[in-house]
Write a protein that holds these residues in place. Structure first.
Motif, PDB file in Angstrom:
ATOM      1  N   TYR A 202      43.318   6.282  17.235  1.00  0.00           N
ATOM      2  CA  TYR A 202      43.847   5.550  18.375  1.00  0.00           C
ATOM      3  C   TYR A 202      45.367   5.686  18.412  1.00  0.00           C
ATOM      4  CZ  TYR A 202      39.229   3.364  18.304  1.00  0.00           C
ATOM      5  OH  TYR A 202      37.875   3.134  18.298  1.00  0.00           O
ATOM      6  N   LEU A 203      45.879   6.282  19.481  1.00  0.00           N
ATOM      7  CA  LEU A 203      47.311   6.517  19.587  1.00  0.00           C
ATOM      8  C   LEU A 203      48.096   5.217  19.658  1.00  0.00           C
ATOM      9  CD1 LEU A 203      47.171   9.448  22.163  1.00  0.00           C
ATOM     10  CD2 LEU A 203      47.165   9.580  19.667  1.00  0.00           C
ATOM     11  N   ASP A 204      47.585   4.236  20.409  1.00  0.00           N
ATOM     12  CA  ASP A 204      48.318   2.979  20.533  1.00  0.00           C
ATOM     13  C   ASP A 204      48.357   2.223  19.212  1.00  0.00           C
ATOM     14  OD1 ASP A 204      45.568   2.511  20.644  1.00  0.00           O
ATOM     15  OD2 ASP A 204      45.760   0.765  21.958  1.00  0.00           O
ATOM     16  N   GLU A 205      47.338   2.398  18.383  1.00  0.00           N
ATOM     17  CA  GLU A 205      47.319   1.737  17.084  1.00  0.00           C
ATOM     18  C   GLU A 205      48.439   2.259  16.187  1.00  0.00           C
ATOM     19  OE1 GLU A 205      43.681   0.133  15.333  1.00  0.00           O
ATOM     20  OE2 GLU A 205      43.792   1.896  14.013  1.00  0.00           O
ATOM     21  N   ALA A 206      48.581   3.578  16.125  1.00  0.00           N
ATOM     22  CA  ALA A 206      49.662   4.168  15.350  1.00  0.00           C
ATOM     23  C   ALA A 206      51.016   3.748  15.906  1.00  0.00           C
ATOM     24  CB  ALA A 206      49.534   5.693  15.360  1.00  0.00           C
ATOM     25  N   GLU A 207      51.109   3.699  17.230  1.00  0.00           N
ATOM     26  CA  GLU A 207      52.368   3.346  17.878  1.00  0.00           C
ATOM     27  C   GLU A 207      52.752   1.902  17.575  1.00  0.00           C
ATOM     28  OE1 GLU A 207      54.461   4.249  22.199  1.00  0.00           O
ATOM     29  OE2 GLU A 207      52.298   4.467  21.935  1.00  0.00           O
ATOM     30  N   GLN A 208      51.772   1.007  17.512  1.00  0.00           N
ATOM     31  CA  GLN A 208      52.041  -0.411  17.288  1.00  0.00           C
ATOM     32  C   GLN A 208      52.360  -0.720  15.831  1.00  0.00           C
ATOM     33  OE1 GLN A 208      52.178  -3.220  19.213  1.00  0.00           O
ATOM     34  NE2 GLN A 208      52.034  -1.995  21.077  1.00  0.00           N
ATOM     35  N   LEU A 209      51.735  -0.009  14.888  1.00  0.00           N
ATOM     36  CA  LEU A 209      51.778  -0.429  13.494  1.00  0.00           C
ATOM     37  C   LEU A 209      52.706   0.375  12.595  1.00  0.00           C
ATOM     38  CD1 LEU A 209      47.982  -1.082  12.789  1.00  0.00           C
ATOM     39  CD2 LEU A 209      49.768  -2.771  13.202  1.00  0.00           C
ATOM     40  N   ALA A 210      52.790   1.680  12.813  1.00  0.00           N
ATOM     41  CA  ALA A 210      53.310   2.554  11.760  1.00  0.00           C
ATOM     42  C   ALA A 210      54.830   2.654  11.725  1.00  0.00           C
ATOM     43  CB  ALA A 210      52.706   3.949  11.914  1.00  0.00           C
ATOM     44  N   ASP A 211      55.355   2.679  10.492  1.00  0.00           N
ATOM     45  CA  ASP A 211      56.761   3.017  10.285  1.00  0.00           C
ATOM     46  C   ASP A 211      56.958   4.526  10.421  1.00  0.00           C
ATOM     47  OD1 ASP A 211      57.788   0.343   9.495  1.00  0.00           O
ATOM     48  OD2 ASP A 211      56.359   0.605   7.859  1.00  0.00           O
ATOM     49  N   ARG A 212      55.978   5.286   9.937  1.00  0.00           N
ATOM     50  CA  ARG A 212      55.976   6.742  10.103  1.00  0.00           C
ATOM     51  C   ARG A 212      54.577   7.181  10.506  1.00  0.00           C
ATOM     52  NH1 ARG A 212      60.417   9.472   8.475  1.00  0.00           N
ATOM     53  NH2 ARG A 212      59.280  11.461   8.525  1.00  0.00           N
ATOM     54  N   ILE A 213      54.518   8.263  11.270  1.00  0.00           N
ATOM     55  CA  ILE A 213      53.259   8.776  11.792  1.00  0.00           C
ATOM     56  C   ILE A 213      53.175  10.265  11.485  1.00  0.00           C
ATOM     57  CG2 ILE A 213      51.849   9.155  13.864  1.00  0.00           C
ATOM     58  CD1 ILE A 213      53.543   6.824  15.134  1.00  0.00           C
ATOM     59  N   ALA A 214      52.037  10.680  10.923  1.00  0.00           N
ATOM     60  CA  ALA A 214      51.770  12.106  10.723  1.00  0.00           C
ATOM     61  C   ALA A 214      50.538  12.474  11.530  1.00  0.00           C
ATOM     62  CB  ALA A 214      51.550  12.425   9.245  1.00  0.00           C
ATOM     63  N   ILE A 215      50.613  13.570  12.256  1.00  0.00           N
ATOM     64  CA  ILE A 215      49.478  14.042  13.045  1.00  0.00           C
ATOM     65  C   ILE A 215      48.781  15.147  12.262  1.00  0.00           C
ATOM     66  CG2 ILE A 215      48.728  15.145  15.184  1.00  0.00           C
ATOM     67  CD1 ILE A 215      51.010  13.776  16.621  1.00  0.00           C
ATOM     68  N   LEU A 216      47.527  14.900  11.923  1.00  0.00           N
ATOM     69  CA  LEU A 216      46.707  15.852  11.178  1.00  0.00           C
ATOM     70  C   LEU A 216      45.815  16.583  12.172  1.00  0.00           C
ATOM     71  CD1 LEU A 216      45.841  16.871   8.344  1.00  0.00           C
ATOM     72  CD2 LEU A 216      44.116  15.062   8.341  1.00  0.00           C
ATOM     73  N   HIS A 217      45.933  17.911  12.203  1.00  0.00           N
ATOM     74  CA  HIS A 217      45.181  18.705  13.173  1.00  0.00           C
ATOM     75  C   HIS A 217      44.706  19.981  12.503  1.00  0.00           C
ATOM     76  CE1 HIS A 217      43.922  20.237  17.054  1.00  0.00           C
ATOM     77  NE2 HIS A 217      44.683  21.302  16.906  1.00  0.00           N
ATOM     78  N   GLN A 218      43.380  20.222  12.570  1.00  0.00           N
ATOM     79  CA  GLN A 218      42.780  21.409  11.979  1.00  0.00           C
ATOM     80  C   GLN A 218      43.194  21.582  10.518  1.00  0.00           C
ATOM     81  OE1 GLN A 218      43.768  24.647  14.617  1.00  0.00           O
ATOM     82  NE2 GLN A 218      42.423  23.887  16.253  1.00  0.00           N
ATOM     83  N   GLY A 219      43.219  20.439   9.789  1.00  0.00           N
ATOM     84  CA  GLY A 219      43.457  20.480   8.356  1.00  0.00           C
ATOM     85  C   GLY A 219      44.903  20.568   7.928  1.00  0.00           C
ATOM     86  N   GLU A 229      61.386   9.694  16.398  1.00  0.00           N
ATOM     87  CA  GLU A 229      61.531  11.119  16.104  1.00  0.00           C
ATOM     88  C   GLU A 229      60.459  11.948  16.801  1.00  0.00           C
ATOM     89  OE1 GLU A 229      63.532  10.680  11.639  1.00  0.00           O
ATOM     90  OE2 GLU A 229      61.349  10.927  11.876  1.00  0.00           O
ATOM     91  N   LEU A 230      59.245  11.420  16.853  1.00  0.00           N
ATOM     92  CA  LEU A 230      58.170  12.158  17.524  1.00  0.00           C
ATOM     93  C   LEU A 230      58.403  12.224  19.026  1.00  0.00           C
ATOM     94  CD1 LEU A 230      54.900  11.064  15.689  1.00  0.00           C
ATOM     95  CD2 LEU A 230      56.564  12.826  15.088  1.00  0.00           C
ATOM     96  N   LYS A 231      58.859  11.120  19.619  1.00  0.00           N
ATOM     97  CA  LYS A 231      59.137  11.131  21.051  1.00  0.00           C
ATOM     98  C   LYS A 231      60.273  12.093  21.384  1.00  0.00           C
ATOM     99  CE  LYS A 231      57.424   6.560  22.378  1.00  0.00           C
ATOM    100  NZ  LYS A 231      57.765   5.272  23.026  1.00  0.00           N
ATOM    101  N   ALA A 232      61.197  12.268  20.454  1.00  0.00           N
ATOM    102  CA  ALA A 232      62.331  13.163  20.687  1.00  0.00           C
ATOM    103  C   ALA A 232      61.914  14.630  20.706  1.00  0.00           C
ATOM    104  CB  ALA A 232      63.399  12.945  19.615  1.00  0.00           C
ATOM    105  N   LEU A 233      60.671  14.926  20.271  1.00  0.00           N
ATOM    106  CA  LEU A 233      60.188  16.303  20.314  1.00  0.00           C
ATOM    107  C   LEU A 233      59.966  16.785  21.742  1.00  0.00           C
ATOM    108  CD1 LEU A 233      57.540  16.191  17.438  1.00  0.00           C
ATOM    109  CD2 LEU A 233      59.831  17.193  17.353  1.00  0.00           C
ATOM    110  N   LEU A 234      59.791  15.846  22.676  1.00  0.00           N
ATOM    111  CA  LEU A 234      59.582  16.200  24.069  1.00  0.00           C
ATOM    112  C   LEU A 234      60.873  15.973  24.854  1.00  0.00           C
ATOM    113  CD1 LEU A 234      56.068  14.681  24.845  1.00  0.00           C
ATOM    114  CD2 LEU A 234      56.649  16.957  24.007  1.00  0.00           C
TER     115      LEU A 234
END
Length: 282
Positions: A202-219, A229-234
């Motif tokens: 859940y994207l909103d869950e990570a957004e509400q809770l996390a101090d840092r977020i890592a996106i795991l994709h295809q291992g 920092e993640l929002k600054a990527l766009l």
């Protein structure tokens, strides 16, 4: 599932993971995972179903051995010092492990006794108060709402004061009100000094809770940082009338879509690219 606590004398990150790989026959689930989790912080491992989130948690909890790579929890090597890891952690799985026949207080007292702790009744009363369950403590758990059962489950996992707690999809299947109840409980954990590794889709869950977020994709971890920092990527949104800053959802679909372009199976998520284009062009 709970374990007894250990005195936290270790310096450095609470969790350190480097080069984790895991395969099941021909299926490569983890392809070199690296991240660190600071003590007393909430770290969200975000990814879709099948991304490998639960596999990472099972390795860190010493329930599964990695093929290659290293991981340390509270300073203990998960492969060589499993007993030390287990004394430092608690694991709450995707489904609440509570006894519906017993009441809330009895569930907590039972676990405290199994841990051979002194004064299990006082421990139970303290946790009921911490998780706003005192009034419901004498009711059978079968009568609890989903959010109450989940809060009780997390409370049970804290018996013994573990340094690190793993929450694997803690709000899966809960309604919006129950999810908010669990979010509040998780925030209290970190405020009390507990390190939380949270897996979620859940994207909103990570957004509400996390101090840092890592996106795991295809291992693989494809991005890792704070929400800012993640929002600054766009690129910032350009709007003539209303400015729309990129959300975590925009970041997620953008980076997953970009990673998908390199997928040998050719499963590029064109829809994510369309969403990115729509979110940045007004």
């Amino acid at each position: 599932m709970s374990f007894a606590s250990t005195t936290n004398q270790v310096q450095g990150p609470a969790i350190h993971v480097q080069g984790l790989e895991k395969s099941y026959k021909q299926l490569q689930v983890l392809r070199g995972v690296d991240f660190e989790v600071a003590r007393g912080s909430i770290f969200a491992l975000l990814g879709s179903n099948g991304a490998g989130k639960t596999t990472v948690v099972r390795i860190l909890a010493t329930l599964l051995r990695a093929d290659t790579g290293t991981a340390r929890v509270n300073g203990f090597d998960v492969a060589k010092q499993a007993a030390g890891v287990r004394e430092s952690i608690s694991l709450t799985g995707q489904f609440a492990a509570v006894d519906g026949i017993l009441n809330g207080r009895e569930n907590l007292v039972l676990v405290a006794r199994l841990r051979h702790l002194k004064d299990p009744g006082a421990i139970a009363d303290d946790l009921l108060a911490r998780f706003s369950l005192t009034e419901a403590g004498t009711r059978r758990v079968a009568t609890y709402s989903g959010g109450m059962r989940r809060r009780l489950d997390i409370a049970m996992s804290l018996i013994g004061n573990p340094s690190v707690i793993f929450l694997d999809e803690p709000t899966a299947g809960l309604d919006p009100e129950a999810r908010i109840e669990v979010w509040q409980a998780v925030k209290k954990l970190a405020e009390g000094g507990t390190t939380v590794l949270l897996t979620t889709q859940y994207l909103d869950e990570a957004e509400q809770l996390a101090d840092r977020i890592a996106i795991l994709h295809q291992g693989r971890i494809i991005v890792n940082g704070t929400l800012a920092e993640l929002k600054a990527l766009l690129p910032p949104a350009q709007a003539e009338y209303v400015e729309k800053q990129p959300s975590l959802e925009d970041v997620f679909f953008a980076v997953v879509g970009e990673a998908g372009e390199d997928d040998p199976n050719g499963d590029t998520d064109k829809g994510s690219q369309d969403r990115l284009t729509m979110s940045t062009k007004k």
